[in-house]
Structure formats: structure tokens, C-alpha cells
Enzyme design. Structure first.
Site, PDB file in Angstrom:
ATOM      1  N   HIS A  91     -12.046  15.897  32.807  1.00 41.92           N
ATOM      2  CA  HIS A  91     -11.439  16.520  32.233  1.00 41.92           C
ATOM      3  C   HIS A  91     -10.890  18.052  32.701  1.00 41.92           C
ATOM      4  O   HIS A  91     -12.296  18.311  32.761  1.00 41.92           O
ATOM      5  CB  HIS A  91     -11.345  16.464  30.428  1.00 41.92           C
ATOM      6  N   ASP A 108      -9.555  19.839  30.835  1.00 39.49           N
ATOM      7  CA  ASP A 108      -9.222  21.190  29.597  1.00 39.49           C
ATOM      8  C   ASP A 108     -10.934  21.196  29.086  1.00 39.49           C
ATOM      9  O   ASP A 108     -12.079  20.411  29.378  1.00 39.49           O
ATOM     10  CB  ASP A 108      -9.303  20.629  28.343  1.00 39.49           C
ATOM     11  N   ASP A 156     -19.307  21.985  31.541  1.00 38.12           N
ATOM     12  CA  ASP A 156     -18.368  20.855  31.224  1.00 38.12           C
ATOM     13  C   ASP A 156     -16.657  21.001  31.435  1.00 38.12           C
ATOM     14  O   ASP A 156     -15.803  21.072  30.818  1.00 38.12           O
ATOM     15  CB  ASP A 156     -19.266  21.506  29.922  1.00 38.12           C
ATOM     16  N   GLU A 182      -9.768  16.094  26.379  1.00 37.95           N
ATOM     17  CA  GLU A 182     -10.812  15.338  26.169  1.00 37.95           C
ATOM     18  C   GLU A 182     -11.939  15.586  25.124  1.00 37.95           C
ATOM     19  O   GLU A 182     -12.213  15.754  23.909  1.00 37.95           O
ATOM     20  CB  GLU A 182     -11.677  14.941  27.442  1.00 37.95           C
ATOM     21  N   GLU A 183     -11.545  17.180  25.407  1.00 46.07           N
ATOM     22  CA  GLU A 183     -12.455  18.316  24.232  1.00 46.07           C
ATOM     23  C   GLU A 183     -11.332  18.640  23.194  1.00 46.07           C
ATOM     24  O   GLU A 183     -12.014  18.862  22.267  1.00 46.07           O
ATOM     25  CB  GLU A 183     -12.459  19.727  24.640  1.00 46.07           C
ATOM     26  N   GLU A 225     -19.351  13.984  33.618  1.00 49.47           N
ATOM     27  CA  GLU A 225     -19.732  14.630  32.486  1.00 49.47           C
ATOM     28  C   GLU A 225     -21.529  15.276  32.597  1.00 49.47           C
ATOM     29  O   GLU A 225     -22.566  14.523  33.596  1.00 49.47           O
ATOM     30  CB  GLU A 225     -19.845  14.092  31.285  1.00 49.47           C
ATOM     31  N   HIS A 279     -20.122  24.887  26.365  1.00 48.48           N
ATOM     32  CA  HIS A 279     -19.336  24.951  25.355  1.00 48.48           C
ATOM     33  C   HIS A 279     -20.073  26.289  24.698  1.00 48.48           C
ATOM     34  O   HIS A 279     -20.115  27.046  23.366  1.00 48.48           O
ATOM     35  CB  HIS A 279     -19.612  23.620  23.815  1.00 48.48           C
TER      36      HIS A 279
END
Length: 399
Positions: A75, A77, A108, A142-143, A171, A367
């Protein structure tokens, strides 16, 4: 400036500079499309939109025809940056300092995407056209709520009669160092909302009211004790967490008329969704009956389950798991743990279509403020991916 498709650092820097905070794409998929089309991939853009949700763009790219079919999924995003002023460098500048690249999405998981693109380019440069097919499934959801991303693309691919033999999800799976861990499965996840209805009234006249909290508290206690299980050979114990409790009552002298609680269960292979739901509902019914006033019926209650459950799974495909483990060992010298720990990912959708494993960068800064990746780690991940691609297609892997 042109991007070298064999250089993961240049690809990653360009991707980070696209501020694709979910659900915005900000040019990230355009960039991936441009690089892959230059490598002869046929690229299809697949936007989807659920009513009441933002439009999500996705990308599917494929090259090759006959032979085994390997899918890479990821992903573009990213989560919000938080306090941008707290970052050591602007979060979308892709600044490199002391051999470390800083930026939202560095691990990520734009780093994983960059590494696989570079690994594929290097593998083809070394071996020529691969004896099979390689595809990319890159989502922008995905997020976010994951309603219009990987799941919808897989449905479209099923309609097109596209089949895969194996999938790698990029991931960030490694806890401390590249080579620590391959994710070969995930616990299931299910969420429930419990509502108990009582009779509102004045706290000084409890005989004229019936507090739903008196029932809610023992009902929630019954969900957590006794534990759901002790774990299994491949999974840690199932776990239920209460994530919110609400009575919507700002007054201190009013017995509320309704109380709600939301809980999430991460369950192992001791359960399937049907048996888990039955167990939870049985526990709640027993606790509600025990909490009733003498001579009264239990307070009415309702349990609303989330519309979609993520099932537990383990990948047993020897070719996929074995080839990847050998690639990790050859590059890093480490024997990776085959783990089912952690949360969920889009692998929960892919496992219904083909065997899937997850492996990517070290996830310690994902994150967080100052998300970052050492360029040495990015190089190592690319070497692992390159060796895996070659090994999975039965090509020479020696260097």
C-alpha cells in the site's frame, strides 16, 4: 530527475515525497505506474468507492504470461504525520541523515514497495525474462477502512479469472533487525458492540429505575474471565479487549437508561468465527441472567457484530515459506522466526486466493514521529527480495 528502477533509495525518496495520507493518493500510484510501465508491466488503475466513503485508487500491474504467478502486495497510503513540527526533518522531504532516510511511509510500507521494484529490476537484469508472471497489487486503502482497496481488487481479479500461486506482502515484519521474522499467518479479528437497556431515573429513587451499568459490568467481566483459551502450537492465546464504554450521561444524579461497550477479539486457531460468536453470546446471556434483580427478568441487551470478520490463518506452502526463509538466511545469516504474531494486514484477504507470507523492514518507527529506515536495511531487504524472486522461479541464486 529520472529514477533508477534498480535503486530502492531513489524510488523510496520519490514515494515519500508524495504526501499520500490515507485516503489521498498525492501522485504515489502515478509514480509506481510510471516505473513499472518502463519495465514493460501492463498497468490497470482500479478506483472503487463505497457509499459514504472517499474514492480510493488502486493499481494492478502484471508482466509475463505462462508459468508460475507471483504476486507482490502493498500500500502507498500512510497514516497522518501527527505534529509535523516535532519531526527532525519535514515528514515528506525524504531527508537522508547519517545514512538514514526519514519520512512518513519509510517503513510502512513504501520502503517495501521500493525494495521489491528494485529487486525485480535487478533479477531481470541478471537472469533475463522470468519463466512465469510477476504482478503488483498496490492499494491506497490499507491504513483506512480497507473497504475499497485490496479486497475489491481481488474481487475484480477473480472476475477476470486471474489466479496466483503465491503472494508476498511487504509489511514491516521485523521487530529488531532484518531477518528476524517472517509472518506466516495472522490471528483472526472480530468486533462486537454490546448495548444494555435499563430504566432511567433519579439516583435517590433506585427502586423506580434500573441501571444498565449493573448488568453491563458483570457481562463485560464474563467476556474476559475465564480466558478464551491458552493458545495453540502456532498462536498465542486469544485475547479480548474492551475498547470503549459509554453511557452518554453527563449528570451525576441520573441513573442512565442505556449503556454500551465495544470490544475486539484477536482469536487463534482454537476458534472459528461461528464458534467464537456462540461462546461470546453464551457468556453474555449467563452474566445478564445472574445480574438480574431477584424476581425480575434480565435487562434487555443486544449484541451487534461488525459486518466483516477477519479469519485466522496459517500458510503451510513449503515452496513459498521455505524459499523465502532460505533467501533471508543466505543474505543475513539469520534463521527467521516463522511468526503469527501482531495485528491484521491485507494478507487476511489474500489468503483466500493463494498462499501468502509477509516480510519487510524493521517496524520500530512505523506510525511514529521520525519514521525512518537505514539505507543499509533497504539494501538488505532488496537483496533478500531479489534472491527470493530468483529462487521461487527456480533460477540461479548465487552471487
Amino acid at each position: 530527475m529520472a529514477i533508477d528502477p534498480r535503486d530502492p533509495a531513489s524510488i523510496l525518496a520519490a514515494l515519500i515525497q508524495c504526501p499520500s495520507v490515507t485516503p489521498e493518493d498525492a501522485g504515489a500510484l502515478d509514480l509506481v505506474q510510471s516505473i513499472l510501465e518502463d519495465r514493460s508491466f501492463e498497468v490497470t488503475r482500479l478506483p472503487f468507492q463505497t457509499e459514504g466513503q472517499p474514492r480510493i485508487d488502486n493499481l494492478y500491474a502484471t508482466v509475463g504470461t505462462n508459468g508460475p504467478h507471483l504476486l507482490f502486495a502493498g500500500h502507498t497510503d500512510v497514516v497522518p504525520v501527527g505534529d509535523a513540527g516535532a519531526w527532525s526533518f519535514p515528514p515528506f522531504d525524504a531527508k537522508v541523515h547519517d545514512g538514514v532516510m526519514f519520512g512518513r511511509g519509510a517503513v510502512d510500507m513504501k520502503g517495501g514497495i521500493a525494495a521489491f521494484i528494485a529487486a525485480y529490476a535487478r533479477c531481470v537484469e541478471r537472469n533475463g525474462a522470468l519463466p512465469g508472471r510477476v504482478s503488483f497489487l498496490i492499494t491506497g486503502d490499507e491504513e483506512g477502512p480497507a473497504l475499497d482497496g485490496t479486497l475489491k481488487v481481488l474481487e475484480w481479479l477473480t472476475e477476470q479469472k486471474v489466479r496466483f500461486d503465491a503472494c508476498l506482502v511487504g509489511e514491516p515484519t521485523n521487530p529488531n533487525a532484518i531477518g528476524d521474522m517472517i509472518k506466516v499467518g495472522r490471528r483472526g479479528s472480530h468486533t462486537g458492540k454490546l448495548t444494555v437497556r435499563g430504566t432511567q431515573g433519579h439516583v435517590a429513587y433506585p427502586h423506580l429505575a434500573d441501571s444498565p451499568i449493573r448488568a453491563l459490568v458483570p457481562m463485560l467481566s464474563a467476556l474476559m474471565d475465564p480466558p478464551l483459551d491458552k493458545g495453540s502450537n502456532r498462536f498465542q492465546p486469544s485475547n479480548l479487549e474492551i475498547t470503549t464504554i459509554d453511557v452518554g450521561n453527563p449528570a451525576t444524579n441520573v441513573i442512565p437508561g442505556e449503556a454500551t461497550a465495544v470490544f475486539n477479539i484477536r482469536f487463534n486457531d482454537c476458534w472459528n468465527a461461528e464458534r467464537l460468536v456462540a461462546e461470546i453470546e453464551s457468556r453474555l446471556a449467563g452474566a445478564a441472567a445472574a445480574a438480574a434483580r431477584i424476581g425480575d427478568d434480565p435487562l434487555p441487551w443486544n449484541l451487534e457484530w461488525a459486518p466483516r470478520v477477519s479469519d485466522v490463518f496459517v500458510t503451510h506452502d513449503e515452496k513459498l515459506v521455505g524459499t523465502f526463509a532460505l533467501a533471508v538466511e543466505a543474505v543475513t545469516g539469520r534463521t527467521p522466526e516463522l511468526s503469527t504474531s501482531g495485528g491484521t494486514s491485507d494478507a487476511r484477504f489474500i489468503k483466500d486466493h493463494c498462499p501468502v507470507v509477509e516480510f519487510g523492514l524493521v517496524g520500530q518507527t512505523m506510525h511514529k514521529i521520525d519514521e525512518q529506515v537505514p539505507l543499509a536495511d533497504l539494501k538488505t531487504l532488496t537483496l533478500i527480495y531479489e534472491r527470493f524472486i530468483a529462487g521461487w522461479f527456480g533460477l540461479e541464486t548465487g552471487r
